[in-house]
Design an enzyme around this catalytic site. Structure first.
Site, PDB file in Angstrom:
ATOM      1  N   LYS A  95      -5.934  13.574 -47.877  1.00 34.45           N
ATOM      2  CA  LYS A  95      -4.992  14.444 -47.307  1.00 34.45           C
ATOM      3  C   LYS A  95      -3.719  14.790 -48.176  1.00 34.45           C
ATOM      4  O   LYS A  95      -3.066  15.908 -47.898  1.00 34.45           O
ATOM      5  CB  LYS A  95      -4.701  14.166 -45.883  1.00 34.45           C
ATOM      6  CG  LYS A  95      -5.840  14.072 -45.023  1.00 34.45           C
ATOM      7  CD  LYS A  95      -6.355  15.160 -44.232  1.00 34.45           C
ATOM      8  CE  LYS A  95      -7.721  14.987 -43.449  1.00 34.45           C
ATOM      9  NZ  LYS A  95      -8.112  16.281 -43.078  1.00 34.45           N
ATOM     10  N   GLU A 117      -0.060  19.629 -37.617  1.00 34.57           N
ATOM     11  CA  GLU A 117      -0.989  19.072 -36.689  1.00 34.57           C
ATOM     12  C   GLU A 117      -1.703  17.930 -37.240  1.00 34.57           C
ATOM     13  O   GLU A 117      -1.957  17.880 -38.381  1.00 34.57           O
ATOM     14  CB  GLU A 117      -2.134  19.999 -36.364  1.00 34.57           C
ATOM     15  CG  GLU A 117      -3.439  20.172 -36.877  1.00 34.57           C
ATOM     16  CD  GLU A 117      -3.201  20.524 -38.254  1.00 34.57           C
ATOM     17  OE1 GLU A 117      -2.293  21.004 -38.847  1.00 34.57           O
ATOM     18  OE2 GLU A 117      -4.209  20.144 -39.363  1.00 34.57           O
ATOM     19  N   SER A 378     -13.511   9.693 -49.001  1.00 28.11           N
ATOM     20  CA  SER A 378     -12.381  10.408 -48.629  1.00 28.11           C
ATOM     21  C   SER A 378     -11.225   9.581 -47.951  1.00 28.11           C
ATOM     22  O   SER A 378      -9.949   9.913 -48.254  1.00 28.11           O
ATOM     23  CB  SER A 378     -12.605  11.566 -47.497  1.00 28.11           C
ATOM     24  OG  SER A 378     -13.158  10.935 -46.426  1.00 28.11           O
TER      25      SER A 378
HETATM   26  C1  LIG Z   1     -10.518   9.919 -44.352  1.00 28.66           C
HETATM   27  C2  LIG Z   1     -10.806  11.504 -43.891  1.00 28.66           C
HETATM   28  N1  LIG Z   1     -11.843  12.117 -44.203  1.00 28.66           N
HETATM   29  C3  LIG Z   1     -12.168  13.150 -43.628  1.00 28.66           C
HETATM   30  C4  LIG Z   1     -11.437  13.911 -42.726  1.00 28.66           C
HETATM   31  C5  LIG Z   1     -11.946  15.029 -42.239  1.00 28.66           C
HETATM   32  O1  LIG Z   1     -11.135  16.191 -42.933  1.00 28.66           O
HETATM   33  P1  LIG Z   1     -11.874  17.243 -43.928  1.00 28.66           P
HETATM   34  O2  LIG Z   1     -13.143  17.542 -43.366  1.00 28.66           O
HETATM   35  O3  LIG Z   1     -10.743  18.215 -43.816  1.00 28.66           O
HETATM   36  O4  LIG Z   1     -11.986  16.491 -45.091  1.00 28.66           O
HETATM   37  C6  LIG Z   1     -10.203  13.127 -42.365  1.00 28.66           C
HETATM   38  C7  LIG Z   1      -9.303  13.940 -41.198  1.00 28.66           C
HETATM   39  O5  LIG Z   1      -8.509  13.318 -40.497  1.00 28.66           O
HETATM   40  C8  LIG Z   1      -9.918  11.992 -42.864  1.00 28.66           C
HETATM   41  O6  LIG Z   1      -8.701  11.177 -42.434  1.00 28.66           O
END
Ligand SMILES: Cc1ncc(COP(=O)(O)O)c(C=O)c1O
Lengths: 394, 257
Positions: A95, A117, A378
């Site tokens: 993020k 948000e 992620s």
């Molecule tokens: C570690 C992590 N992965 C994935 C997401 C999902 O968001 P996005 O689909 O935008 O990657 C989040 C959202 O809070 C997150 O914290």
């Protein structure tokens, strides 16, 4: 970063991805969204932006993040698996790439106040961090219920000097926090920039967020000798997934896989599997797939992971599904929990619950020994320890 | 009478009252429409409840949530309209998604059948409207009503004016509905609209709550639009008809004196 993208997978002149996208905004937001639309490509391509952004990504975020060859996970699945370690970014998830990039854009636009948000609090923490670093006022909207569920991240945001505003409307979760942030923007059009946390919202947000997260796939291309056979990522709004897919969209031999949160099961009525169950509709000013009733009222999703608990999805993903460029699947709460434990014990890496959805989906795929699979890791799981303690009897 | 005919008539100090269909009771529309007509409102705006009303402040958010919990739907609103006979010009206000799911063609047809002559969809930008829906609206004799705000630049104002038929909805300040106190700060902006040589008349809405606000709007515009203040007033009353009469009289007191 090129300014004109001629790809069937990218946004067109009018802000649409095939049948999806656009900017369904009230006139009160026209000035801000139009200014952003006219200027974002120029800003992102400018030398001063690129220098500042690259410097921050390198010195502050810790990029490039490793592309780690995960031997024990690979052996388990009988193939070669790499983990793209976004969990090692400062603040623990991808993020921050978007938050820093948008903050630099906001500064270029002369804005002095930032709103955001957040669901689980990851994007809120990333935005609060970026605002602390660059000395900007920061207000984060968070569902009143999420504020209770995610107390440590609320404290982190406050520690970083941000104001956390409870969203008390509706179901008091991510969707409502987003509504409140948009309403705040309507009420403060001149001073404020809204940093959306995923590849959602009115054009040009989905494209801008995708370009900022595209650093993930740019690095994968450099780090891997040749192309991977598969890239797998979890999908909430879709920012980490589009970031990991971006530079491979035009390589048809690379299989791209997005994993949604099925909650208690796609047919359980308690799910966040938007592409599996959603119908075309407008949510947060974008025409996309939405979990909604036949009357067009938005339905509350369910996922054990607050970051995937969203009733919409980025319009680019809706398009990539429609044209069959990306395959999307679903994983239940329990499957994700099991996968989180598995990665922890095979590789010594505790993943975020969101990420665990991508890992769990590997069990549903068939690999050949010679495949080279990249999982976008992620985020890290520290924020989810309470949930892991509760559900995994730790 | 249609909203376009009303605005083409010489009538001024037009009072446009918004209410949320399905609030406070599922079938309150059937009571409120005749009551508003009898009380002397000039125009009504029937709000279509939506789960995520981005342009609305707390009052209309809550009336919408309440109405949805009561079981209201667009289909039911049209049924209620069929059961009510009033001559007062009527427009519908709602969010794009509700209409999209209902089907635009079917929506326009049902509007035409039930005496709706105008539509306000704040999150349908003019460019998309002209691209996709304008001919459908025209076929069914519906006037699409656009919003302008204090931030709307002159060229865009004239573009919107060019494509407007009944009236332009001048949002009193950059805000969601019913969250600021009064509209007196809007004087320079309203003066600007007054002198912009628009072909379309405009009505002022958002944050008009008192007789003074309404009177102020009427000094610059053909009239004013009141929503949140009316909803808040209804919330405290049992007799909707009497409450409506009192509210309209109260708001108009400065014109009558
Ligand atoms: C570690 C992590 N992965 C994935 C997401 C999902 O968001 P996005 O689909 O935008 O990657 C989040 C959202 O809070 C997150 O914290």
């Amino acid at each position: 970063m090129s300014t004109t993208v001629l790809s069937p997978f990218q946004v067109d002149q009018k802000g649409f991805y095939g049948d999806f996208g656009g900017a369904f905004i009230p006139e009160m937001l026209h000035g801000n969204v139009e200014e952003l639309r006219q200027r974002y490509l120029g800003i992102l391509a400018s030398e001063s932006f690129r220098n500042q952004f690259n410097e921050l990504l390198h010195q502050y975020v810790g990029r490039p993040t490793p592309l780690y060859l995960a031997p024990r996970l690979g052996a388990h699945h009988g193939t070669t698996i790499y983990l793209k370690r976004e969990d090692l970014c400062h603040t623990g998830a991808h993020k921050i790439n978007n938050a820093l990039g948008q903050l630099l854009v906001a500064r270029e636009l002369g804005k002095t106040r930032i709103i955001a948000e957040t669901g689980a609090g990851q994007h809120g923490v990333a935005t609060a961090t970026a605002c602390a670093l660059l000395g900007m006022e920061c207000v984060v909207y968070m569902g009143a219920r999420d504020i209770q569920r995610q107390a440590p991240n609320v404290a982190r945001m406050r520690m970083l000097g941000a104001r956390v505003e409870p969203a008390t409307s509706g179901s008091q979760t991510l969707k409502d926090a987003t509504n409140e942030a948009i309403r705040d923007w309507i009420n403060h059009p001149e001073t404020t920039h809204y940093i959306i946390g995923s590849a959602v919202g009115p054009h040009p947000y989905p494209d801008m967020v995708a370009r900022l997260q595209a650093i993930i796939s740019a690095e994968i291309r450099q780090q891997l000798d040749g192309l991977p056979t598969h890239i797998v990522a979890c999908v909430g709004g879709g920012s980490n997934a589009i970031g990991a897919f971006y530079h491979f969209l035009d390589e048809p031999e690379v299989q791209l896989v997005g994993v949604e949160a099925a909650g208690l099961g796609v047919d359980s009525g308690k799910t966040a599997a938007t592409l599996a169950l959603g119908t075309q509709g407008v949510l947060h000013a974008s025409l996309t797939k939405v979990l909604q009733t036949a009357d067009g009222q938005v339905v509350e999703p369910h996922s054990i992971s607050a970051g995937l608990d969203y009733p919409g999805i980025g319009p680019q993903h809706a398009h990539l599904e429609a044209v069959k460029r990306v395959h999307y699947g679903g994983v239940t709460d329990q499957e994700a929990l099991d996968a989180a434990r598995q990665l922890s014990q095979l590789e010594g890496i505790i993943p975020a619950l969101e990420t665990a959805h991508a890992l769990a989906y590997l069990e549903k795929m068939n690999f050949r020994r010679e495949d080279r699979v990249v999982i976008n890791l992620s985020g890290r799981g520290d924020k989810d320890l309470d949930t892991y303690m509760q559900h995994l009897a730790l | 009478m249609t909203v376009t005919e009303l605005l083409q008539s010489p009538a001024k100090d037009l009072l446009n009252i918004y209410f949320t269909a399905g609030y406070p009771h599922l079938d309150s529309l059937c009571e409120l429409l005749p009551a508003l007509e009898a009380a002397g409102a000039d125009l009504v705006e029937i709000g279509i409840p939506y789960s995520d009303p981005l342009s609305d402040g707390p009052t209309i958010q809550q009336s919408s949530a309440h109405a949805l919990a009561n079981g209201i739907s667009l289909e039911l609103i049209f049924k209620q309209l069929e059961e009510t006979t009033t001559q007062i010009p009527k427009v519908m206000m709602g969010y794009f998604n509700t209409v999209l799911q209902f089907g635009f063609e079917r929506f326009c047809q049902r509007c035409a059948d039930t005496g709706i002559s105008g539509v306000i969809l704040p999150d349908l930008p003019i460019e998309l409207y002209l691209d996709r829906y304008a001919s459908l609206f025209e076929q069914h004799g519906l006037s699409n009503i656009f919003l302008v705000t204090p931030e709307t630049p002159a060229d865009r104002l004239h573009y919107i004016d060019q494509h407007s038929t009944s009236f332009i909805y001048a949002v009193s300040s950059s805000s969601t509905t019913g969250v600021k106190a009064g509209i007196q700060d809007a004087a320079p902006y309203l003066k600007g609209l007054q002198t912009a040589k628009l072909k379309t008349p405009f009505l002022v809405g958002f944050n008009i709550a008192s007789p003074k606000d309404f009177d102020f709007a009427c000094q610059y515009a053909r009239g004013g639009i009141i929503g949140s203040a009316f909803i808040r007033y209804l919330a405290k009353q049992n007799d909707l008809h009497a409450a409506t009469t009192q509210f309209v009289q109260h708001i108009r007191q400065l014109q009558l004196s």
